[in-house]
Design an enzyme around this catalytic site. Structure first.
Site, mmCIF file in Angstrom:
data_model
loop_
_atom_site.group_PDB
_atom_site.id
_atom_site.type_symbol
_atom_site.label_atom_id
_atom_site.label_comp_id
_atom_site.label_asym_id
_atom_site.label_seq_id
_atom_site.Cartn_x
_atom_site.Cartn_y
_atom_site.Cartn_z
ATOM 1 N N GLY A 60 -4.136 -47.163 -0.528
ATOM 2 C CA GLY A 60 -3.646 -46.862 1.061
ATOM 3 C C GLY A 60 -5.361 -46.606 1.396
ATOM 4 O O GLY A 60 -6.660 -46.306 0.205
ATOM 5 N N GLN A 65 -11.417 -41.918 6.166
ATOM 6 C CA GLN A 65 -12.048 -42.139 5.108
ATOM 7 C C GLN A 65 -13.576 -42.831 5.223
ATOM 8 O O GLN A 65 -13.994 -42.951 4.693
ATOM 9 C CB GLN A 65 -11.840 -42.813 4.114
ATOM 10 C CG GLN A 65 -10.319 -41.555 3.330
ATOM 11 C CD GLN A 65 -9.738 -42.230 2.335
ATOM 12 O OE1 GLN A 65 -8.027 -42.947 2.415
ATOM 13 N NE2 GLN A 65 -10.225 -42.566 1.293
ATOM 14 N N CYS A 110 -8.486 -40.803 -5.764
ATOM 15 C CA CYS A 110 -8.831 -40.988 -3.514
ATOM 16 C C CYS A 110 -9.955 -41.726 -3.694
ATOM 17 O O CYS A 110 -10.857 -41.037 -4.473
ATOM 18 C CB CYS A 110 -8.884 -39.237 -3.043
ATOM 19 S SG CYS A 110 -9.101 -39.879 -1.289
ATOM 20 N N LEU A 111 -10.119 -43.050 -3.149
ATOM 21 C CA LEU A 111 -11.514 -43.242 -2.840
ATOM 22 C C LEU A 111 -12.725 -42.302 -2.500
ATOM 23 O O LEU A 111 -13.556 -42.776 -2.447
ATOM 24 C CB LEU A 111 -11.212 -44.971 -1.990
ATOM 25 C CG LEU A 111 -9.874 -45.791 -2.219
ATOM 26 C CD1 LEU A 111 -9.924 -46.990 -0.762
ATOM 27 C CD2 LEU A 111 -10.824 -46.876 -3.163
ATOM 28 N N HIS A 153 0.105 -38.930 1.299
ATOM 29 C CA HIS A 153 -1.464 -38.876 0.293
ATOM 30 C C HIS A 153 -2.342 -39.324 1.764
ATOM 31 O O HIS A 153 -3.236 -38.758 2.213
ATOM 32 C CB HIS A 153 -1.653 -39.916 -1.181
ATOM 33 C CG HIS A 153 -2.997 -39.692 -0.555
ATOM 34 N ND1 HIS A 153 -3.734 -39.939 -2.464
ATOM 35 C CD2 HIS A 153 -4.216 -40.570 -0.457
ATOM 36 C CE1 HIS A 153 -5.066 -39.912 -2.356
ATOM 37 N NE2 HIS A 153 -5.634 -40.179 -1.591
ATOM 38 N N GLU A 154 -1.837 -40.336 2.381
ATOM 39 C CA GLU A 154 -2.653 -41.303 3.134
ATOM 40 C C GLU A 154 -2.065 -40.257 4.536
ATOM 41 O O GLU A 154 -3.206 -39.466 5.512
ATOM 42 C CB GLU A 154 -1.819 -42.588 3.764
ATOM 43 C CG GLU A 154 -2.378 -43.163 3.311
ATOM 44 C CD GLU A 154 -3.464 -43.481 2.102
ATOM 45 O OE1 GLU A 154 -4.766 -42.858 2.555
ATOM 46 O OE2 GLU A 154 -3.422 -43.459 1.323
ATOM 47 N N HIS A 157 -4.664 -37.526 4.537
ATOM 48 C CA HIS A 157 -5.692 -37.712 4.986
ATOM 49 C C HIS A 157 -5.794 -37.670 6.895
ATOM 50 O O HIS A 157 -7.149 -36.445 6.772
ATOM 51 C CB HIS A 157 -6.451 -39.440 4.760
ATOM 52 C CG HIS A 157 -6.810 -39.399 3.379
ATOM 53 N ND1 HIS A 157 -7.901 -38.375 3.209
ATOM 54 C CD2 HIS A 157 -6.294 -40.102 2.156
ATOM 55 C CE1 HIS A 157 -7.969 -38.914 2.009
ATOM 56 N NE2 HIS A 157 -6.974 -39.526 1.045
HETATM 57 C C1 SB7 Z 1 -2.152 -42.196 -5.348
HETATM 58 C C2 SB7 Z 1 -3.582 -42.376 -4.539
HETATM 59 C C3 SB7 Z 1 -3.062 -43.088 -4.015
HETATM 60 C C4 SB7 Z 1 -1.830 -42.833 -2.978
HETATM 61 C C5 SB7 Z 1 -1.391 -42.139 -4.027
HETATM 62 C C6 SB7 Z 1 -1.499 -42.029 -5.145
HETATM 63 C C7 SB7 Z 1 -4.353 -43.689 -2.967
HETATM 64 C C8 SB7 Z 1 -5.323 -43.743 -3.332
HETATM 65 C C9 SB7 Z 1 -6.683 -43.831 -2.557
HETATM 66 N N1 SB7 Z 1 -7.139 -43.691 -0.877
HETATM 67 O O1 SB7 Z 1 -8.183 -42.397 -1.440
HETATM 68 C C10 SB7 Z 1 -6.372 -42.834 -0.485
HETATM 69 O O2 SB7 Z 1 -6.431 -42.483 0.535
HETATM 70 NI NI NI Z 2 -7.335 -40.995 -0.441
#
Ligand code: SB7
Ligand code: NI
Length: 188
Positions: A60, A65, A110-111, A153-154, A157
């Site tokens: 996601g 971001q 997370c990115l 998670h999104e 954000h």
């Molecule tokens: C672990 C990672 C994510 C979601 C749920 C569990 C997404 C990682 C990428 N992101 O940073 C998106 O916001």
């Molecule tokens: Ni994230």
């Protein structure tokens, strides 16, 4: 297209801001942003694209971001993740959720975070969500497993919340009451 250089990192104030609701019909700019977010998550799960553009995999990505504080995110799970779900969520919300919780046994990443942060991130195990698509059509769906975790998670954000805010600071791996563990790498 979105590249890693476009993704803001921990410490940037936009990651702590509450993103703004989006108006319909979508502006050309918001439509382009929505499509770019989805394109990123699709490309970031393709080995050739990862290699060519030096992408970091993610299931996601949310508009803040890329430093745009608007309530938009994209999720993508391809067939080999055992799921098959690809969506753009605009002005998303959770309309109901299970009492039961869930967490990824490998934790989350997370990115926008360039360091591993160990610990369990408690989430709802199942959520019923509503959001609008790019045509302004509202949809409702029930999610469980990794998609439910990723949606939360999104959505976080969009509210300036980072995954590590949910980790128990005293004992990152403390047992979580009424929770199921999900064994899946990390959402990447
Ligand atoms: C672990 C990672 C994510 C979601 C749920 C569990 C997404 C990682 C990428 N992101 O940073 C998106 O916001
Ligand atoms: Ni994230």
């Amino acid at each position: 297209m979105i590249l890693m250089k476009d993704i803001i990192r921990e410490g940037h104030p936009t990651l702590r801001a509450k993103s703004k609701e989006v108006q319909f019909p979508l502006s050309e700019e918001d439509r382009k942003l929505s499509e770019d977010l989805l394109e990123y998550v699709i490309n970031s799960q393709n080995d050739e694209m990862i290699e060519k553009y030096d992408l970091r995999p993610g299931v996601g990505i949310a508009a803040p971001q890329v430093n745009v504080p608007k309530r938009i995110f994209a999720l993508h799970f391809d067939e080999n993740s055992g799921e098959n779900l690809s969506l753009i969520a605009i002005n998303p919300k959770i309309v109901s959720h299970s009492v039961e919780k869930a967490y990824l046994s490998a934790g989350e990443g997370c990115l926008s975070v360039d360091r591993p942060i160990p610990g369990y991130v408690p989430r709802y195990a199942r959520v019923t969500v509503k959001a609008f698509d790019i045509e302004g059509k509202e949809y409702k769906m029930r999610l469980k497993g990794l998609p439910a975790i990723a949606f939360q998670h999104e959505l976080d954000h969009l509210n300036g919340i980072m995954f590590f805010d949910h980790i128990n600071p005293k004992n990152p791996f403390a047992e979580i009451d009424n929770a199921i563990a999900i064994d899946r790498a990390s959402g990447e």
